[in-house]
Design a protein around this motif. Sequence first.
Motif, PDB file in Angstrom:
ATOM      1  N   TRP A 138       0.895  -1.127   0.015  1.00  0.00           N
ATOM      2  CA  TRP A 138       0.046   0.023   0.259  1.00  0.00           C
ATOM      3  C   TRP A 138       0.745   1.244  -0.028  1.00  0.00           C
ATOM      4  N   THR A 139       0.727   2.065  -1.006  1.00  0.00           N
ATOM      5  CA  THR A 139       1.661   3.085  -1.123  1.00  0.00           C
ATOM      6  C   THR A 139       1.240   4.571  -0.322  1.00  0.00           C
ATOM      7  N   PRO A 140       0.021   4.884  -0.070  1.00  0.00           N
ATOM      8  CA  PRO A 140      -0.326   5.988   0.399  1.00  0.00           C
ATOM      9  C   PRO A 140       0.173   5.971   1.752  1.00  0.00           C
ATOM     10  N   ASP A 141       0.212   7.250   2.683  1.00  0.00           N
ATOM     11  CA  ASP A 141       0.868   7.371   4.099  1.00  0.00           C
ATOM     12  C   ASP A 141      -0.447   7.007   5.129  1.00  0.00           C
ATOM     13  N   TRP A 142      -1.565   7.484   4.653  1.00  0.00           N
ATOM     14  CA  TRP A 142      -2.594   7.172   5.651  1.00  0.00           C
ATOM     15  C   TRP A 142      -4.110   7.112   4.928  1.00  0.00           C
ATOM     16  N   GLY A 195       7.286  14.635   1.089  1.00  0.00           N
ATOM     17  CA  GLY A 195       8.599  14.075   1.203  1.00  0.00           C
ATOM     18  C   GLY A 195       8.241  12.706   0.620  1.00  0.00           C
ATOM     19  N   THR A 196       7.310  12.027   0.551  1.00  0.00           N
ATOM     20  CA  THR A 196       6.900  10.663   0.185  1.00  0.00           C
ATOM     21  C   THR A 196       7.312  10.572  -1.346  1.00  0.00           C
ATOM     22  N   THR A 197       8.057   9.718  -1.795  1.00  0.00           N
ATOM     23  CA  THR A 197       8.379   9.252  -3.265  1.00  0.00           C
ATOM     24  C   THR A 197       7.014   8.406  -3.876  1.00  0.00           C
ATOM     25  N   VAL A 198       6.460   9.000  -4.713  1.00  0.00           N
ATOM     26  CA  VAL A 198       5.309   8.437  -5.421  1.00  0.00           C
ATOM     27  C   VAL A 198       5.742   7.868  -6.981  1.00  0.00           C
ATOM     28  N   LEU A 199       4.934   7.201  -7.372  1.00  0.00           N
ATOM     29  CA  LEU A 199       5.101   6.776  -8.746  1.00  0.00           C
ATOM     30  C   LEU A 199       4.108   6.974  -9.779  1.00  0.00           C
ATOM     31  N   VAL A 246       8.990   9.129 -11.630  1.00  0.00           N
ATOM     32  CA  VAL A 246       9.119   9.027 -10.097  1.00  0.00           C
ATOM     33  C   VAL A 246       9.174  10.466  -9.519  1.00  0.00           C
ATOM     34  N   LYS A 247       8.524  10.734  -8.624  1.00  0.00           N
ATOM     35  CA  LYS A 247       8.498  12.171  -7.982  1.00  0.00           C
ATOM     36  C   LYS A 247       8.320  12.147  -6.320  1.00  0.00           C
ATOM     37  N   THR A 248       9.108  12.982  -5.700  1.00  0.00           N
ATOM     38  CA  THR A 248       9.268  13.300  -4.171  1.00  0.00           C
ATOM     39  C   THR A 248       8.152  14.472  -3.971  1.00  0.00           C
ATOM     40  N   LEU A 249       7.153  14.190  -3.238  1.00  0.00           N
ATOM     41  CA  LEU A 249       6.201  15.371  -3.161  1.00  0.00           C
ATOM     42  C   LEU A 249       6.682  16.487  -2.575  1.00  0.00           C
ATOM     43  N   ASP A 250       6.593  17.507  -3.095  1.00  0.00           N
ATOM     44  CA  ASP A 250       6.932  18.601  -2.102  1.00  0.00           C
ATOM     45  C   ASP A 250       5.793  19.212  -1.449  1.00  0.00           C
ATOM     46  N   ARG A 251       4.594  18.667  -1.445  1.00  0.00           N
ATOM     47  CA  ARG A 251       3.291  19.074  -0.278  1.00  0.00           C
ATOM     48  C   ARG A 251       2.581  17.881  -0.188  1.00  0.00           C
ATOM     49  N   ASP A 252       1.662  17.958   0.744  1.00  0.00           N
ATOM     50  CA  ASP A 252       0.858  16.798   1.114  1.00  0.00           C
ATOM     51  C   ASP A 252      -0.117  16.558  -0.266  1.00  0.00           C
ATOM     52  N   LEU A 253      -0.305  15.454  -0.683  1.00  0.00           N
ATOM     53  CA  LEU A 253      -1.584  15.035  -1.619  1.00  0.00           C
ATOM     54  C   LEU A 253      -2.693  14.297  -0.888  1.00  0.00           C
ATOM     55  N   ASN A 254      -3.704  14.998  -0.919  1.00  0.00           N
ATOM     56  CA  ASN A 254      -4.877  14.348  -0.163  1.00  0.00           C
ATOM     57  C   ASN A 254      -6.057  14.165  -1.414  1.00  0.00           C
ATOM     58  N   GLU A 255      -6.373  12.823  -0.964  1.00  0.00           N
ATOM     59  CA  GLU A 255      -7.827  12.407  -2.106  1.00  0.00           C
ATOM     60  C   GLU A 255      -8.853  12.102  -1.377  1.00  0.00           C
ATOM     61  N   LYS A 256      -9.913  12.702  -2.096  1.00  0.00           N
ATOM     62  CA  LYS A 256     -11.459  12.011  -1.518  1.00  0.00           C
ATOM     63  C   LYS A 256     -12.195  12.428  -2.623  1.00  0.00           C
ATOM     64  N   PRO A 257     -12.903  11.256  -3.450  1.00  0.00           N
ATOM     65  CA  PRO A 257     -13.446  11.253  -4.633  1.00  0.00           C
ATOM     66  C   PRO A 257     -14.550  12.292  -4.350  1.00  0.00           C
ATOM     67  N   GLU A 258     -15.028  13.223  -5.210  1.00  0.00           N
ATOM     68  CA  GLU A 258     -16.456  13.885  -5.273  1.00  0.00           C
ATOM     69  C   GLU A 258     -17.428  13.280  -5.578  1.00  0.00           C
ATOM     70  N   GLY A 259     -18.659  13.179  -4.982  1.00  0.00           N
ATOM     71  CA  GLY A 259     -19.756  12.495  -5.240  1.00  0.00           C
ATOM     72  C   GLY A 259     -19.632  11.191  -4.983  1.00  0.00           C
TER      73      GLY A 259
END
Length: 285
Positions: A138-142, A195-199, A246-259
């Motif tokens: 699982w790649t997300p942090d939370w 700071g998390t590295t994402v694909l 591949v990218k190291t995030l420079d800020r938090d990425l938050n996901e919650k689908p609309e609708g």
Amino acid sequence: MKIMKLKLIPRLSLGISCLAIGALLTGCEKPTGNGASATSDSPKQPNASMSVLNDGVGAKAGRVENMHLTRFIEIFFAHRDAKTGKLVAECYNTMFTSKGIPASKDTAPQALVEGLDFAKMKTEYGVLGASLNGPKLWTPDWTEIDIGVEREFNGLKAAWVAQLSMGDNAGGVSETTPYQPTPIARKSALGWNKGTTVLLLDDAEGNTWILKGFQMGLKPQYTYEQFVAAGQSQFKKLPPGWKFRVKTLDRDLNEKPEGGMATIMADEFFNVYDKTGPGMSDYKP
């Protein structure tokens, strides 16, 4: 690789493959020894104390942290809905137990997974079928998700996280179509920290997809680190104009689908990605 055709019941929050895979992208691996699935049209009537049919009743919202690169599995129990007669499956995930995420980040040790006896579980719980998804990383942090009853299978603890609709065929299987976007119902939220590295996959239409569930299986052909290091050269079926990065995030990425609707996709390795940007996340990385 064969997979079960599953789609989410909109009234329930989406579990991990469930979250990570969702619907048509739920892979079923076959463990050595006892087998990874068992199905039947005539299940044994379950003992009331062993019934799994109500494990999602009273599920409570929970948030789990420190999840990045946690190894997990999901177990599915198929049965007919008492009201509709349609086939559904209860989904249990090893990451959402009361024990939390261990220091090892391994919630599904290989020996215990290989020892799962799905034929025995089918009989013990009185269901039409029992099957496995994973192991995966699982790649997300939370993650925020509804969590129900916690059970133990061959020493592995797993908590109820979703109920899936299986259509009209408990044994129905089909091939996934790599790089084909799939809409699914999902209310759960998740995120990657600064700071998390994402694909990422950038498609030809300008969309960016983030890898959420990394496929390991019971007999891994490579490690996550090797997959990252190999880069785009390992992709043999990537559509024209698509790019892996591949990218190291420079800020938090938050996901919650609309609708309550998310868009996901699998690649040729059965890794699972979420679409980013408007309607899915607070920005496109």
